[in-house]
Motif scaffolding. Structure first.
Motif, mmCIF file in Angstrom:
data_model
loop_
_atom_site.group_PDB
_atom_site.id
_atom_site.type_symbol
_atom_site.label_atom_id
_atom_site.label_comp_id
_atom_site.label_asym_id
_atom_site.label_seq_id
_atom_site.Cartn_x
_atom_site.Cartn_y
_atom_site.Cartn_z
ATOM 1 N N ALA A 29 1.342 -18.503 -13.972
ATOM 2 C CA ALA A 29 1.890 -17.265 -13.754
ATOM 3 C C ALA A 29 3.508 -17.440 -12.292
ATOM 4 O O ALA A 29 3.567 -18.621 -11.643
ATOM 5 C CB ALA A 29 0.495 -17.211 -12.700
ATOM 6 N N VAL A 30 4.266 -16.589 -13.626
ATOM 7 C CA VAL A 30 5.536 -17.389 -12.169
ATOM 8 C C VAL A 30 5.807 -15.299 -11.754
ATOM 9 O O VAL A 30 6.846 -15.790 -10.245
ATOM 10 C CB VAL A 30 6.475 -17.261 -13.688
ATOM 11 N N ALA A 31 5.299 -14.717 -11.572
ATOM 12 C CA ALA A 31 5.872 -13.599 -11.030
ATOM 13 C C ALA A 31 4.178 -12.414 -10.955
ATOM 14 O O ALA A 31 3.623 -12.280 -12.387
ATOM 15 C CB ALA A 31 7.066 -12.541 -12.083
ATOM 16 N N ARG A 32 4.303 -11.260 -10.308
ATOM 17 C CA ARG A 32 3.591 -10.370 -10.467
ATOM 18 C C ARG A 32 4.278 -8.908 -10.734
ATOM 19 O O ARG A 32 4.998 -9.490 -9.484
ATOM 20 C CB ARG A 32 2.702 -10.090 -8.988
ATOM 21 N N LEU A 33 3.368 -8.481 -10.607
ATOM 22 C CA LEU A 33 4.261 -7.071 -10.996
ATOM 23 C C LEU A 33 3.837 -5.633 -10.865
ATOM 24 O O LEU A 33 2.737 -5.259 -10.405
ATOM 25 C CB LEU A 33 5.738 -6.463 -12.488
ATOM 26 N N GLY A 34 4.019 -4.637 -9.427
ATOM 27 C CA GLY A 34 3.956 -3.527 -9.634
ATOM 28 C C GLY A 34 4.317 -2.348 -9.393
ATOM 29 O O GLY A 34 5.531 -2.456 -9.956
ATOM 30 N N PRO A 35 3.644 -1.292 -9.062
ATOM 31 C CA PRO A 35 4.484 -0.026 -9.379
ATOM 32 C C PRO A 35 5.693 -0.229 -8.714
ATOM 33 O O PRO A 35 6.539 -0.880 -7.439
ATOM 34 C CB PRO A 35 3.979 0.907 -8.261
ATOM 35 N N GLY A 36 7.227 0.260 -9.218
ATOM 36 C CA GLY A 36 8.483 0.438 -9.525
ATOM 37 C C GLY A 36 8.705 -0.644 -10.265
ATOM 38 O O GLY A 36 10.167 -0.181 -10.424
ATOM 39 N N GLN A 37 8.518 -1.343 -10.507
ATOM 40 C CA GLN A 37 8.986 -2.712 -11.624
ATOM 41 C C GLN A 37 9.022 -3.212 -13.363
ATOM 42 O O GLN A 37 8.229 -2.421 -13.347
ATOM 43 C CB GLN A 37 8.594 -3.718 -10.763
ATOM 44 N N TYR A 38 9.423 -3.662 -13.345
ATOM 45 C CA TYR A 38 9.833 -2.756 -15.004
ATOM 46 C C TYR A 38 10.423 -5.208 -15.449
ATOM 47 O O TYR A 38 10.194 -5.444 -15.192
ATOM 48 C CB TYR A 38 10.552 -2.132 -15.280
ATOM 49 N N PHE A 39 10.070 -4.445 -16.980
ATOM 50 C CA PHE A 39 10.027 -5.548 -17.829
ATOM 51 C C PHE A 39 10.239 -5.496 -19.401
ATOM 52 O O PHE A 39 10.088 -4.588 -19.459
ATOM 53 C CB PHE A 39 9.495 -6.895 -17.846
ATOM 54 N N GLY A 40 11.132 -6.434 -19.542
ATOM 55 C CA GLY A 40 11.536 -6.235 -21.449
ATOM 56 C C GLY A 40 13.082 -5.393 -21.554
ATOM 57 O O GLY A 40 12.864 -5.229 -22.613
ATOM 58 N N VAL A 73 1.251 -1.228 0.052
ATOM 59 C CA VAL A 73 -0.302 -0.076 -0.062
ATOM 60 C C VAL A 73 0.534 0.873 -0.139
ATOM 61 O O VAL A 73 0.655 2.453 -0.431
ATOM 62 C CB VAL A 73 -0.974 0.309 1.246
ATOM 63 N N TRP A 74 1.550 1.143 0.785
ATOM 64 C CA TRP A 74 2.667 2.461 0.710
ATOM 65 C C TRP A 74 3.089 2.414 -0.330
ATOM 66 O O TRP A 74 3.872 3.905 -0.789
ATOM 67 C CB TRP A 74 3.872 1.768 2.188
ATOM 68 N N SER A 75 3.644 1.709 -0.705
ATOM 69 C CA SER A 75 4.578 2.118 -2.586
ATOM 70 C C SER A 75 3.652 2.379 -3.388
ATOM 71 O O SER A 75 4.301 3.261 -3.891
ATOM 72 C CB SER A 75 5.256 0.344 -2.178
ATOM 73 N N HIS A 76 2.626 1.794 -3.756
ATOM 74 C CA HIS A 76 1.692 1.375 -4.542
ATOM 75 C C HIS A 76 1.148 3.527 -4.395
ATOM 76 O O HIS A 76 0.809 4.302 -5.631
ATOM 77 C CB HIS A 76 0.407 1.203 -3.878
ATOM 78 N N GLY A 125 -0.787 -0.279 -10.856
ATOM 79 C CA GLY A 125 -1.578 -1.284 -10.548
ATOM 80 C C GLY A 125 -0.640 -2.434 -10.965
ATOM 81 O O GLY A 125 0.244 -2.480 -10.272
ATOM 82 N N ILE A 126 -1.731 -3.829 -11.269
ATOM 83 C CA ILE A 126 -1.037 -4.940 -10.848
ATOM 84 C C ILE A 126 -0.585 -6.454 -11.981
ATOM 85 O O ILE A 126 -1.619 -6.444 -13.416
ATOM 86 C CB ILE A 126 -1.647 -5.883 -9.769
ATOM 87 N N LEU A 127 0.719 -6.379 -12.659
ATOM 88 C CA LEU A 127 0.517 -6.840 -14.028
ATOM 89 C C LEU A 127 0.625 -8.360 -13.299
ATOM 90 O O LEU A 127 1.452 -9.110 -13.304
ATOM 91 C CB LEU A 127 1.801 -6.488 -14.532
ATOM 92 N N GLU A 128 0.429 -8.923 -14.162
ATOM 93 C CA GLU A 128 0.847 -10.572 -14.277
ATOM 94 C C GLU A 128 1.604 -11.045 -15.261
ATOM 95 O O GLU A 128 1.408 -11.512 -16.181
ATOM 96 C CB GLU A 128 -0.181 -12.018 -14.781
ATOM 97 N N VAL A 129 2.483 -11.927 -14.796
ATOM 98 C CA VAL A 129 3.322 -12.346 -15.828
ATOM 99 C C VAL A 129 3.787 -13.879 -16.144
ATOM 100 O O VAL A 129 3.368 -14.869 -15.246
ATOM 101 C CB VAL A 129 5.236 -12.235 -15.304
ATOM 102 N N LEU A 130 3.059 -14.689 -17.306
ATOM 103 C CA LEU A 130 2.671 -15.883 -17.421
ATOM 104 C C LEU A 130 3.827 -16.237 -19.248
ATOM 105 O O LEU A 130 3.878 -15.802 -19.891
ATOM 106 C CB LEU A 130 1.181 -15.552 -18.126
#
Length: 431
Positions: free
Chosen positions: A377-388, A276-279, A362-367
């Motif tokens: 599903a292998v991971a979930r990404l929240g604010p501040g996290q990245y991919f690619g 919650v604090w991070s978001h 928001g929340i993203l799901e890595v599949l």
């Protein structure tokens, strides 16, 4: 000793004793005659005593095998079955002793009961508290409001795990690892909350207060995303966010989410608060401020400070950590903002790409796709996290699919925007 072996031994002993008494012509349910058993009276009495005791030993075992297990196993109540078995055993031995006194030794049982009545009253008064615990234990075991392994809160006491329950008391291990021993007659007077029944799933609530200037719909979406981003929070039932109070300068929200078992609730609650604090930090949601505090800030158009949050976001990515602060601010200006709805696909596994994505909200799901065509599903990404990042640096295909679990906002850094900083870094190293 196993009940089947005990039952077999009891039946064999009972049969042998019955045969011996039949040879002697003695009947355990009849009064002995001195004239007919003058020479074998002592032997007949000994066999009759053993006959009654064998019967008292065998009947409860057979009842446990044929009746009690069938009655209580369906409800998974081993404590109740044990309690009933102990009561039946006590009654069986008591009846056997009375029969031995009446039939074997030809003594008046009524006189014994009358004589022992006064003693029973004295003992009953002396053991009043203990007897109250015993009968309360009988009631608890029959009603079975909890069992060993359940997490319960009894009256004003803290919640804990039931580790033992017996005739007189119940032992509860608290979160501090201490053992709380509660007399059964005390438990029957209190309200009992069982956190493990009817299911292990438990609801946890967290209250968050934010400034009244924040849009409730946005805050509810952010808090729900934060709960889903914490490890251990169940997707179903899904988290719920409700406004529980409105004050002069703030709104208080209740974030309710579910965990697998009560024993994990404290750790998961801490993880949710961290999310919650991070978001809230990444989304710019403000906490309420005192009315005595006045904060005025007016940034002119084009002021680079408007990109400081995004520059901070860029600085969290290890690929860009070598950039200076001005370069991060410049790169932040080139970020492309994308909004995705829930269940929308951001990238597909195997697709070609040359950009990196940073989660802003928001929340993203890595599949990943499995050989049978299903997705895992292998991971979930929240604010501040990245991919690619590998696609950005090498142009390699996407190694996984990414789907929005909630409404989300992401920022894209493509190779075209990033290349000038790479070139500048190369030129600087050559110089």
């Amino acid at each position: 000793m196993k009940p089947i072996i005990r039952a077999a031994i009891g039946i064999v002993a009972f049969a042998c004793l019955s045969g011996g008494l039949w040879v002697l012509g003695a009947f355990p349910v009849s009064h002995f005659s001195v004239s007919t058993l003058a020479h074998n009276r002592a032997l007949a009495q000994a066999l009759s005593v053993l006959w009654w005791l064998a019967l008292a030993w065998t009947l409860p075992v057979l009842a446990d095998l044929t009746v009690w297990r069938t009655m209580f196993n369906r409800d998974e109540k081993p404590q109740a079955r044990k309690l009933i078995g102990d009561l039946v055993s006590f009654l069986a031995y008591f009846a056997a002793v009375c029969a031995i006194v009446a039939f074997v030794f030809d003594l008046p049982v009524n006189t014994i009961f009358a004589t022992s009545g006064v003693v029973a009253i004295v003992i009953g008064l002396a053991l009043q508290s203990t007897l109250s615990d015993v009968f309360s234990g009988i009631a608890l075991n029959l009603e079975h409001p909890f069992r060993v392994g359940d997490w319960v809160a009894i009256g004003p006491e803290s919640a804990g795990e039931v580790v033992e329950t017996n005739w007189r008391s119940t032992h509860v291990r608290l979160g501090s690892r201490d053992i709380l021993i509660l007399p059964n007659n005390v438990i029957t007077k209190y309200r009992i909350i069982n956190y493990s029944r009817p299911t292990q799933i438990h609801r946890v609530s967290v209250q968050i207060t934010v400034a009244e200037t924040e849009q409730p719909a946005d805050v509810r979406s952010i808090l729900k995303s934060a709960a889903l981003g914490a490890e251990g929070v169940l997707d179903s039932p899904e988290p719920k966010v409700q406004i529980i109070s409105v004050n002069d300068n703030s709104l208080t929200y209740s974030l309710d989410f579910f965990v697998e078992t009560y024993s994990k609730s404290d750790d998961i609650k801490t993880a949710v608060i961290n999310e919650v604090w991070s978001h809230m930090a990444w989304s710019g949601v403000k906490r309420p401020q005192s009315r005595q505090e006045i904060h005025v800030h007016r940034a002119p158009a084009g002021d680079p400070t408007t990109h400081i949050p995004l520059a901070h976001l860029v600085g969290k990515i290890h690929v860009f950590q070598s950039l200076s602060e001005p370069e991060r601010s410049a790169l932040a200006k080139s970020l492309q903002r994308h909004a995705f709805r829930k269940t929308e696909v951001l990238v597909e596994q195997g697709s070609v790409g040359d950009s990196l994505f940073v989660v802003g909200k928001g929340i993203l799901e890595v599949l990943t796709s499995l050989p049978d065509g299903s997705r895992h599903a292998v991971a979930r990404l929240g604010p501040g996290q990245y991919f690619g990042e590998m696609s950005l640096l090498t142009g390699s295909p996407r190694s996984a699919s990414v789907v929005a679990m909630t409404d989300a906002i992401v920022y894209e850094v493509d190779k075209q925007a990033f290349e000038p900083f790479v070139s500048a870094s190369r030129d600087g190293s050559r110089a």
